[in-house]
Design an enzyme around this catalytic site. Structure first.
Site, PDB file in Angstrom:
ATOM      1  N   ARG A 141     -79.324-116.236  -2.223  1.00 40.12           N
ATOM      2  CA  ARG A 141     -79.880-117.566  -2.496  1.00 40.12           C
ATOM      3  C   ARG A 141     -79.875-117.852  -3.989  1.00 40.12           C
ATOM      4  O   ARG A 141     -79.365-118.895  -4.435  1.00 40.12           O
ATOM      5  CB  ARG A 141     -81.325-117.660  -1.969  1.00 40.12           C
ATOM      6  CG  ARG A 141     -82.065-118.918  -2.435  1.00 40.12           C
ATOM      7  CD  ARG A 141     -83.541-118.874  -2.071  1.00 40.12           C
ATOM      8  NE  ARG A 141     -84.225-117.723  -2.602  1.00 40.12           N
ATOM      9  CZ  ARG A 141     -84.718-117.633  -3.838  1.00 40.12           C
ATOM     10  NH1 ARG A 141     -84.588-118.639  -4.680  1.00 40.12           N
ATOM     11  NH2 ARG A 141     -85.340-116.546  -4.242  1.00 40.12           N
ATOM     12  N   ARG A 142     -80.450-116.956  -4.782  1.00 39.33           N
ATOM     13  CA  ARG A 142     -80.496-117.170  -6.231  1.00 39.33           C
ATOM     14  C   ARG A 142     -79.087-117.277  -6.808  1.00 39.33           C
ATOM     15  O   ARG A 142     -78.811-118.127  -7.656  1.00 39.33           O
ATOM     16  CB  ARG A 142     -81.235-116.012  -6.911  1.00 39.33           C
ATOM     17  CG  ARG A 142     -82.746-116.022  -6.710  1.00 39.33           C
ATOM     18  CD  ARG A 142     -83.346-114.729  -7.212  1.00 39.33           C
ATOM     19  NE  ARG A 142     -84.812-114.741  -7.181  1.00 39.33           N
ATOM     20  CZ  ARG A 142     -85.556-113.644  -7.211  1.00 39.33           C
ATOM     21  NH1 ARG A 142     -84.981-112.450  -7.249  1.00 39.33           N
ATOM     22  NH2 ARG A 142     -86.876-113.720  -7.195  1.00 39.33           N
ATOM     23  N   ARG A 159     -80.914-103.744  -7.775  1.00 35.98           N
ATOM     24  CA  ARG A 159     -82.019-103.323  -6.921  1.00 35.98           C
ATOM     25  C   ARG A 159     -82.993-102.508  -7.760  1.00 35.98           C
ATOM     26  O   ARG A 159     -82.729-102.164  -8.889  1.00 35.98           O
ATOM     27  CB  ARG A 159     -81.509-102.452  -5.755  1.00 35.98           C
ATOM     28  CG  ARG A 159     -80.763-103.173  -4.649  1.00 35.98           C
ATOM     29  CD  ARG A 159     -81.647-103.940  -3.691  1.00 35.98           C
ATOM     30  NE  ARG A 159     -82.855-103.245  -3.320  1.00 35.98           N
ATOM     31  CZ  ARG A 159     -82.949-102.278  -2.393  1.00 35.98           C
ATOM     32  NH1 ARG A 159     -81.866-101.900  -1.736  1.00 35.98           N
ATOM     33  NH2 ARG A 159     -84.107-101.713  -2.112  1.00 35.98           N
ATOM     34  N   ARG A 165     -85.423-102.617 -13.171  1.00 32.11           N
ATOM     35  CA  ARG A 165     -84.475-103.710 -13.456  1.00 32.11           C
ATOM     36  C   ARG A 165     -84.484-104.067 -14.942  1.00 32.11           C
ATOM     37  O   ARG A 165     -83.433-104.312 -15.533  1.00 32.11           O
ATOM     38  CB  ARG A 165     -84.818-104.934 -12.590  1.00 32.11           C
ATOM     39  CG  ARG A 165     -84.653-104.674 -11.115  1.00 32.11           C
ATOM     40  CD  ARG A 165     -84.807-105.932 -10.280  1.00 32.11           C
ATOM     41  NE  ARG A 165     -84.938-105.604  -8.867  1.00 32.11           N
ATOM     42  CZ  ARG A 165     -84.760-106.447  -7.877  1.00 32.11           C
ATOM     43  NH1 ARG A 165     -84.441-107.706  -8.129  1.00 32.11           N
ATOM     44  NH2 ARG A 165     -84.903-106.088  -6.621  1.00 32.11           N
TER      45      ARG A 165
END
Length: 314
Positions: A141-142, A159, A165
């Protein structure tokens, strides 16, 4: 004189403690602590937090859909609920499947935190990133939403928990990463935010920014207790957004954004759906009287299904 708090405490005298089940990540534990703090105002016994390792936490390299979908973050915790090893489960609603597991109920929520998406980079705003910059996100989606704004950037799977991250960004594996503002704020990492996207620009996933409280559907003691900390407006919003997902019957790969907001006696619902390849976008935004929130969700979801003709499913 007996006040309401004392009535609650006396009612729960027969049980000395309550166990809350949570993922073991730093952020998940913060969410569980928030629930514990609110419950302690209505319950005088001991409240413990039990950290539970989920399949989604064990494998942080593959895309969730290839491993089985969203349930990877909740199934292990739900099993402990079903086996009465814990009394309450706390989840980030966005990580939960849209259908309740048989025997369990998810219908209590803390007041919604920010639903917005944010960007963390080396002090470069999204519009100013160099052509070909590598953007880390775990969400189709992003990726599709951002490609509509800047198709010249490279979108790459990332991930791991928030700290992991950010470390990958600092190690130059990515030029920027996209995360939810709610998580960053809960971890007190607001200073790292480089850019923020309004929900009109990036429609968030259903339930983003909402902490969900789950229990056995027949545990009346616990149901009565958690009802005391439920936020009524957030419940309406959460159930509206989840209803869209239920009707679309999408999976972890389904690129769908759903956002509901309440203003006075009206609820506005915006939903955005992408085809599997991200090339087609389907969009709906309408409002209704609050009491018709599920009717609104059904109408918008069914309309999106018709528009897309199933192109959002693999």
């Amino acid at each position: 004189q007996l006040n309401y708090k004392n009535v609650i405490e006396i009612y729960f005298m027969k049980r000395d403690n309550i166990i809350i089940g949570s993922r073991g990540s730093k952020l998940a534990v913060i969410y569980a602590e928030k629930v514990k703090s609110k419950l302690s105002k209505f319950y005088s016994g001991k409240i413990e937090i039990k950290k539970i390792t989920t399949t989604g936490d064990q494998n942080q390299s593959e895309r969730l859909s290839s491993m089985g979908g969203k349930g990877l973050f909740s199934t292990n915790i739900e099993n402990e609920l079903l086996e009465n090893k814990i009394d309450i489960a706390v989840h980030a609603l966005k990580d939960m499947p849209s259908f309740d597991t048989k025997g369990l109920l998810t219908n209590c929520y803390l007041k919604r935190n920010s639903p917005n998406e944010i960007l963390i980079s080396k002090n470069i705003k999204f519009k100013d990133l160099n052509n070909g910059s590598v953007i880390g996100t775990s969400s189709f989606r992003r990726e599709f939403q951002l490609k509509n704004i800047r198709a010249d950037l490279v979108y790459k799977l990332i991930r791991g928990n928030v700290d992991t991250r950010i470390k990958k960004l600092e190690n130059n594996e990515y030029d920027a990463i996209i995360l939810s503002k709610a998580g960053i704020e809960s971890l007190n990492l607001q200073s790292k935010i480089t850019d923020e996207f309004e929900v009109t620009k990036l429609v968030p996933c259903a339930g983003q920014g909402i902490i969900a409280i789950q229990c056995n559907e027949n545990n009346q003691d616990i149901l009565r207790l958690i009802e005391k900390i439920n936020d009524t407006q957030t419940r309406i919003i959460a159930n509206t957004e989840r209803e869209v997902l239920r009707i679309l019957e999408g999976d972890c790969d389904t690129a769908v954004g759903v956002f509901a907001s309440i203003k006075k006696d009206k609820i506005e619902l915006t939903a955005e759906l992408f085809s599997v390849d991200g090339k087609k976008r389907f969009f709906m935004s309408e409002n209704e009287n609050i009491e018709n929130h599920i009717v609104l969700a059904k109408r918008i979801a069914e309309d999106l299904k018709k528009q897309s003709k199933g192109s959002y499913k693999g």
